[in-house]
Motif scaffolding. Sequence first.
Motif, mmCIF file in Angstrom:
data_model
loop_
_atom_site.group_PDB
_atom_site.id
_atom_site.type_symbol
_atom_site.label_atom_id
_atom_site.label_comp_id
_atom_site.label_asym_id
_atom_site.label_seq_id
_atom_site.Cartn_x
_atom_site.Cartn_y
_atom_site.Cartn_z
ATOM 1 N N ASP A 22 -19.836 -10.546 56.939
ATOM 2 C CA ASP A 22 -19.749 -11.612 55.956
ATOM 3 C C ASP A 22 -20.633 -12.792 56.360
ATOM 4 O OD1 ASP A 22 -17.573 -10.537 54.182
ATOM 5 O OD2 ASP A 22 -16.560 -10.501 56.127
ATOM 6 N N TYR A 23 -20.785 -12.980 57.666
ATOM 7 C CA TYR A 23 -21.574 -14.084 58.208
ATOM 8 C C TYR A 23 -22.405 -13.599 59.384
ATOM 9 C CZ TYR A 23 -18.310 -16.957 55.595
ATOM 10 O OH TYR A 23 -17.568 -17.521 54.589
ATOM 11 N N ILE A 59 -25.361 -17.928 58.348
ATOM 12 C CA ILE A 59 -25.754 -17.369 57.059
ATOM 13 C C ILE A 59 -24.584 -16.543 56.535
ATOM 14 C CG2 ILE A 59 -27.352 -15.833 55.838
ATOM 15 C CD1 ILE A 59 -28.773 -18.290 56.962
ATOM 16 N N GLY A 60 -24.159 -16.845 55.319
ATOM 17 C CA GLY A 60 -23.126 -16.068 54.648
ATOM 18 C C GLY A 60 -23.748 -15.287 53.506
ATOM 19 N N GLN A 61 -22.953 -14.425 52.874
ATOM 20 C CA GLN A 61 -23.468 -13.638 51.762
ATOM 21 C C GLN A 61 -23.879 -14.521 50.580
ATOM 22 O OE1 GLN A 61 -24.452 -10.669 51.676
ATOM 23 N NE2 GLN A 61 -23.581 -9.867 53.554
ATOM 24 N N ASP A 62 -23.214 -15.649 50.414
ATOM 25 C CA ASP A 62 -23.540 -16.520 49.282
ATOM 26 C C ASP A 62 -23.673 -17.993 49.671
ATOM 27 O OD1 ASP A 62 -20.905 -16.984 49.823
ATOM 28 O OD2 ASP A 62 -20.172 -16.506 47.830
ATOM 29 N N LYS A 104 -12.729 -12.332 57.739
ATOM 30 C CA LYS A 104 -14.156 -12.079 57.550
ATOM 31 C C LYS A 104 -14.758 -11.490 58.821
ATOM 32 C CE LYS A 104 -14.134 -14.008 53.486
ATOM 33 N NZ LYS A 104 -14.260 -13.229 52.282
ATOM 34 N N ALA A 105 -15.893 -10.832 58.670
ATOM 35 C CA ALA A 105 -16.616 -10.261 59.807
ATOM 36 C C ALA A 105 -17.843 -11.117 60.091
ATOM 37 C CB ALA A 105 -17.035 -8.834 59.497
ATOM 38 N N ILE A 106 -18.097 -11.362 61.368
ATOM 39 C CA ILE A 106 -19.240 -12.189 61.766
ATOM 40 C C ILE A 106 -20.073 -11.437 62.791
ATOM 41 C CG2 ILE A 106 -17.848 -13.390 63.503
ATOM 42 C CD1 ILE A 106 -19.586 -15.875 62.993
ATOM 43 N N ASN A 127 -7.468 -13.068 65.470
ATOM 44 C CA ASN A 127 -6.311 -12.777 64.632
ATOM 45 C C ASN A 127 -6.621 -12.803 63.146
ATOM 46 O OD1 ASN A 127 -4.624 -12.490 66.856
ATOM 47 N ND2 ASN A 127 -4.368 -14.704 66.996
ATOM 48 N N SER A 128 -7.732 -13.414 62.777
ATOM 49 C CA SER A 128 -7.985 -13.573 61.352
ATOM 50 C C SER A 128 -9.241 -12.866 60.874
ATOM 51 C CB SER A 128 -8.095 -15.063 61.003
ATOM 52 O OG SER A 128 -9.178 -15.636 61.703
#
Length: 135
Positions: A22-23, A59-62, A104-106, A127-128
């Motif tokens: 995601d990031y 950088i994120g997807q949007d 989210k995945a980074i 955890n998140s």
Amino acid sequence: MKSKVNTRIKTLRELMRKKQYDYYFISSRTAHSTDFIATSWQNRAWISNFNGSSGEVLIGQDCAFLWTDGCYYMQAKEEINNKIYILNVSDNVENWLSINAMQKAIGIDPETVSIKRGIVIKKIMENSSKIALLA
């Protein structure tokens, strides 16, 4: 140059989708932690066009963010694409992730993040979210 930045971010986002990130976090740091940063290690400047000596990019997807010291704000405003949001370094990446990146995945290049900082980010995300350290 700003059109090159758009193309680079678009290409990175395509790769992120393939990897299911995601990031993607881009530090100013190098694997060698030196004051002089060779051109080949200037990933943050390459992706954002920001050439200040201090800054980090997420950088994120949007979305896309640049964290930098307040003294570089005007320089960043002139150099970066208006689609990259400028944030003050006091609102650091870790704080932003802990608030905004739930589930989210980074992706992070472990050669550009210290072990200590990697542990901090891992604890925030553990955890998140999912975290991927690239080898």
